[in-house]
Design a protein around this motif. Structure first.
Motif, PDB file in Angstrom:
ATOM      1  N   ASP A   1       0.924   1.578   9.075  1.00 31.68           N
ATOM      2  CA  ASP A   1       2.019   0.610   9.230  1.00 31.68           C
ATOM      3  C   ASP A   1       1.976  -0.465   8.143  1.00 31.68           C
ATOM      4  OD1 ASP A   1       2.899   1.980  11.415  1.00 31.68           O
ATOM      5  OD2 ASP A   1       1.935   0.669  12.888  1.00 31.68           O
ATOM      6  N   VAL A   2       0.791  -0.934   7.805  1.00 34.59           N
ATOM      7  CA  VAL A   2       0.674  -1.950   6.754  1.00 34.59           C
ATOM      8  C   VAL A   2       1.114  -1.368   5.414  1.00 34.59           C
ATOM      9  CG1 VAL A   2      -0.956  -3.366   5.470  1.00 34.59           C
ATOM     10  CG2 VAL A   2      -1.101  -3.238   7.959  1.00 34.59           C
ATOM     11  N   LEU A   3       0.712  -0.131   5.123  1.00 30.60           N
ATOM     12  CA  LEU A   3       1.141   0.509   3.876  1.00 30.60           C
ATOM     13  C   LEU A   3       2.655   0.657   3.833  1.00 30.60           C
ATOM     14  CD1 LEU A   3      -1.577   3.299   3.438  1.00 30.60           C
ATOM     15  CD2 LEU A   3      -1.330   1.205   2.097  1.00 30.60           C
ATOM     16  N   ALA A   4       3.262   1.038   4.972  1.00 30.07           N
ATOM     17  CA  ALA A   4       4.715   1.211   5.005  1.00 30.07           C
ATOM     18  C   ALA A   4       5.434  -0.113   4.777  1.00 30.07           C
ATOM     19  CB  ALA A   4       5.135   1.822   6.341  1.00 30.07           C
ATOM     20  N   VAL A   5       4.916  -1.215   5.338  1.00 34.46           N
ATOM     21  CA  VAL A   5       5.563  -2.516   5.182  1.00 34.46           C
ATOM     22  C   VAL A   5       5.515  -2.973   3.724  1.00 34.46           C
ATOM     23  CG1 VAL A   5       5.351  -4.961   5.735  1.00 34.46           C
ATOM     24  CG2 VAL A   5       5.260  -3.262   7.565  1.00 34.46           C
ATOM     25  N   TYR A   6       4.358  -2.913   3.107  1.00 36.37           N
ATOM     26  CA  TYR A   6       4.234  -3.418   1.738  1.00 36.37           C
ATOM     27  C   TYR A   6       4.914  -2.487   0.740  1.00 36.37           C
ATOM     28  CZ  TYR A   6       1.194  -7.283   3.006  1.00 36.37           C
ATOM     29  OH  TYR A   6       0.708  -8.464   3.520  1.00 36.37           O
ATOM     30  N   GLU A   7       4.944  -1.188   1.022  1.00 33.38           N
ATOM     31  CA  GLU A   7       5.680  -0.287   0.128  1.00 33.38           C
ATOM     32  C   GLU A   7       7.175  -0.499   0.265  1.00 33.38           C
ATOM     33  OE1 GLU A   7       4.710   1.832  -2.169  1.00 33.38           O
ATOM     34  OE2 GLU A   7       2.593   1.324  -1.899  1.00 33.38           O
ATOM     35  N   ALA A   8       7.651  -0.868   1.458  1.00 31.86           N
ATOM     36  CA  ALA A   8       9.074  -1.155   1.619  1.00 31.86           C
ATOM     37  C   ALA A   8       9.502  -2.378   0.825  1.00 31.86           C
ATOM     38  CB  ALA A   8       9.399  -1.351   3.102  1.00 31.86           C
ATOM     39  N   HIS A   9       8.614  -3.350   0.688  1.00 26.30           N
ATOM     40  CA  HIS A   9       8.921  -4.546  -0.103  1.00 26.30           C
ATOM     41  C   HIS A   9       8.587  -4.367  -1.576  1.00 26.30           C
ATOM     42  CE1 HIS A   9       9.898  -7.313   3.229  1.00 26.30           C
ATOM     43  NE2 HIS A   9       9.014  -6.621   3.923  1.00 26.30           N
ATOM     44  N   GLY A  10       7.945  -3.265  -1.938  1.00 26.93           N
ATOM     45  CA  GLY A  10       7.593  -3.045  -3.340  1.00 26.93           C
ATOM     46  C   GLY A  10       6.445  -3.895  -3.813  1.00 26.93           C
ATOM     47  N   ILE A  11       5.550  -4.273  -2.920  1.00 28.29           N
ATOM     48  CA  ILE A  11       4.410  -5.121  -3.271  1.00 28.29           C
ATOM     49  C   ILE A  11       3.134  -4.353  -2.943  1.00 28.29           C
ATOM     50  CG2 ILE A  11       3.261  -7.330  -2.870  1.00 28.29           C
ATOM     51  CD1 ILE A  11       5.905  -8.442  -1.914  1.00 28.29           C
ATOM     52  N   ARG A  12       2.187  -4.355  -3.907  1.00 31.02           N
ATOM     53  CA  ARG A  12       0.912  -3.684  -3.712  1.00 31.02           C
ATOM     54  C   ARG A  12      -0.229  -4.648  -4.039  1.00 31.02           C
ATOM     55  NH1 ARG A  12       1.522   2.488  -6.197  1.00 31.02           N
ATOM     56  NH2 ARG A  12       3.134   3.208  -4.717  1.00 31.02           N
ATOM     57  N   PRO A  13      -0.611  -5.493  -3.101  1.00 27.34           N
ATOM     58  CA  PRO A  13      -1.755  -6.380  -3.350  1.00 27.34           C
ATOM     59  C   PRO A  13      -3.020  -5.555  -3.574  1.00 27.34           C
ATOM     60  CG  PRO A  13      -0.510  -7.090  -1.431  1.00 27.34           C
ATOM     61  CD  PRO A  13      -0.013  -5.724  -1.776  1.00 27.34           C
ATOM     62  N   ARG A  14      -3.666  -5.770  -4.717  1.00 34.99           N
ATOM     63  CA  ARG A  14      -4.803  -4.929  -5.090  1.00 34.99           C
ATOM     64  C   ARG A  14      -5.942  -5.052  -4.085  1.00 34.99           C
ATOM     65  NH1 ARG A  14      -6.609  -2.341  -9.561  1.00 34.99           N
ATOM     66  NH2 ARG A  14      -8.869  -2.181  -9.818  1.00 34.99           N
ATOM     67  N   SER A  15      -6.289  -6.274  -3.726  1.00 30.59           N
ATOM     68  CA  SER A  15      -7.407  -6.451  -2.801  1.00 30.59           C
ATOM     69  C   SER A  15      -7.121  -5.823  -1.440  1.00 30.59           C
ATOM     70  CB  SER A  15      -7.710  -7.943  -2.641  1.00 30.59           C
ATOM     71  OG  SER A  15      -6.566  -8.632  -2.129  1.00 30.59           O
TER      72      SER A  15
END
Length: 522
Positions: A121-135
């Motif tokens: 779910d966290v991966l889906a949320v950040y991929e939907a916004h186009g943001i990939r925090p490295r840490s």
């Protein structure tokens, strides 16, 4: 490698640009909650407020208050509440990069507590916004590597499809996921195997040795799983985002091959819902005449089952549907189909229980009157019993009567007795002769004139003692039973409630001179 469907999240509209409340949609002008309480809300209350605002269209001021509260209390929020709050922002199509980065730090510190579903779910949320925090992504990948050893086959397949959907082909994560899949390869259902193979093919991480092992498992599963499992897998393939076409064709060929071998009701009983299987095969253009004939046999057996929830039986709508399909193929004359429909109508859909004719049973102490057969002369005689012109050698032999039963052909004098009017006087007792009959006459020739009663009071009655060791003068007769105890042989004993008195016996333990011990010594 044939990915089924590519899902792309719609573009998000930032809420920061809506400074004028008059330009906001009418849905966002709903009554604003008490904003003074938002800065004091805890984790669960913030989550419920965000979900309600996303479902009903919250005011921009509400979203602003939720954002500020989440940024201030990010470390105190529960990780499951953080995931749901991010999903609420995504559902409302609101983007706030500062909030996403702030919550990413909190999630990275709590990644050891995340379950596989939370990670996806966290991966889906950040991929939907186009943001990939490295840490955050590093911590999520470490969590997947750690959780891969305890994942079920379904979770492994869904995780691989999630990575393929977002193009996250991390070699370390994929290596651990493949190792976990090979460890539990025997437990993979065909739908999960198709999803995993399609995801690995999309990521170009499926070498030839791995594909050979997947193919061997696919052939083994297709040949050994039940018929209902093949149908369920074939129905689930179109709903999957990634799949593998050769495995789908293998399942389809195996299902059709087994359906061609269906002949009886027991074969069709392998399906949880045979009519659902018929509709699916019809929609795919693979419905065969043999399947319909076997389904008619199943319906014929089903209509004779009890109409209860624990039994599977066809309904009236299903029988009409089956008859229409058989009529299109010229099978409406099937004996099984006609009998099933006829019995369904006769039994009222199974609600009218069928009662077999009760057999003739002779009981003791019951009178029977022998009468001639009322259908004699009305039913045609069989051909073998008719007199033949060839001679008496071919005449039917008389059948002897069974012992103990009335004669099938009574003499003329007995026929006169049966036709004579019977008196309607009162009967003396249930075991007596029928009213109007003389002592020489009998109903079934088995009436016994002498009967030994259960309570005779003669020389051999129960009141006279027979102890040979006691003098005759001491053999006193037993007292007569009380009136409430007496009765006929057909009466049940009447038990009366005892009353406590001063004389023996009385309520309680008898002690003293009137007690049992004193009486027995005499």
């Amino acid at each position: 490698m044939l990915p089924r469907l590519k899902i792309r999240a719609p573009a998000l509209t930032p809420w920061r640009g809506r400074s004028d409340a008059a330009e906001a949609p009418l849905a966002t002008l709903a009554p604003v909650a008490d904003l003074a309480a938002v800065p004091h809300m805890r984790s669960s209350a913030l989550r419920r407020l965000a979900q309600a605002a996303a479902a009903e269209g919250g005011n921009p001021l509400v979203w602003q208050a939720i954002t500020e509260r989440c940024q201030d209390q990010a470390e105190q929020l529960h990780y499951w509440d953080i995931v749901l709050i991010l999903q609420a922002f995504t559902e409302a199509r609101l983007e706030n990069r500062s909030l996403l980065m702030r919550l990413a730090e909190a999630l990275g510190a709590k990644s050891s507590k995340l379950a596989p579903k939370h990670v996806l779910d966290v991966l889906a949320v950040y991929e939907a916004h186009g943001i990939r925090p490295r840490s955050l992504y590093v911590e999520l990948f470490h969590a997947l590597v750690r959780l891969s050893r305890s994942m079920y086959p379904e979770e492994i397949s869904i995780t691989l499809q999630c990575l393929a959907r977002h193009g996250l082909g991390n070699p370390t994560v994929l290596a651990h996921m493949i190792r976990a899949a090979l460890t539990q390869l025997r437990d993979f259902r065909m739908r999960y195997l198709c999803g995993a193979a399609g995801a690995l093919g999309s990521l170009k991480a499926c070498p030839a040795p791995l594909l050979e092992r997947l193919d061997a498992q696919a052939r083994f599963a297709a040949e050994t799983v039940p018929l209902q499992e093949l149908l369920a897998d074939l129905q689930a393939f179109p709903r999957q985002e990634f799949s593998w076409r050769p495995y789908e064709e293998l399942v389809q060929e195996e299902l059709l091959s087994r359906c061609r071998g269906l002949e009886s009701a027991e074969d069709v009983d392998q399906f949880a819902d045979p009519f659902e299987a018929m509709r699916f095969l019809q929609s795919q253009g693979h419905l065969q005449d043999g399947f319909l004939e076997a389904l008619c046999q199943w319906c014929l057996r089903g209509v004779h089952r009890p109409n209860v929830r624990s039994e599977r039986r066809p309904t009236a709508e299903q029988l009409v549907e089956l008859h229409a399909e058989c009529r299109e193929r010229g099978l409406e004359g099937s004996a099984a189909l006609q009998d099933a429909i006829r019995y369904y109508v006769e039994s009222g859909g199974g609600r009218w229980p069928s009662q077999a004719p009760k057999p003739l049973k002779y009981k003791k102490r019951r009178s029977y009157i022998a009468t001639p057969d009322p259908l004699e002369g009305l039913v045609e005689m069989p051909a073998h019993s008719a007199p033949s012109a060839a001679g008496p050698a071919f005449a039917a032999q008389p059948v002897a009567d069974l012992p103990g039963l009335p004669a099938s052909q009574p003499p003329p004098e007995d026929l006169l007795l049966t036709t004579a009017p019977v008196a309607t006087g009162a009967r003396r007792k249930p075991s007596a002769r029928a009213a109007g009959l003389t002592p020489e006459q009998s109903t079934v020739r088995c009436w016994v004139t002498s009967r030994k009663g259960p309570r005779r009071e003669g020389e051999e009655g129960w009141r006279h003692r027979k102890d040979p060791g006691m003098k005759k003068m001491l053999r006193k007769d037993m007292p007569r039973a009380p009136l409430w105890y007496q009765g006929g042989w057909h009466m049940r004993p009447k038990y009366q409630q005892g009353v406590a008195t001063k004389n023996y016996p009385w309520a309680g333990v008898p002690v003293g001179k009137s007690g049992t011990a004193y009486v027995m010594r005499k």
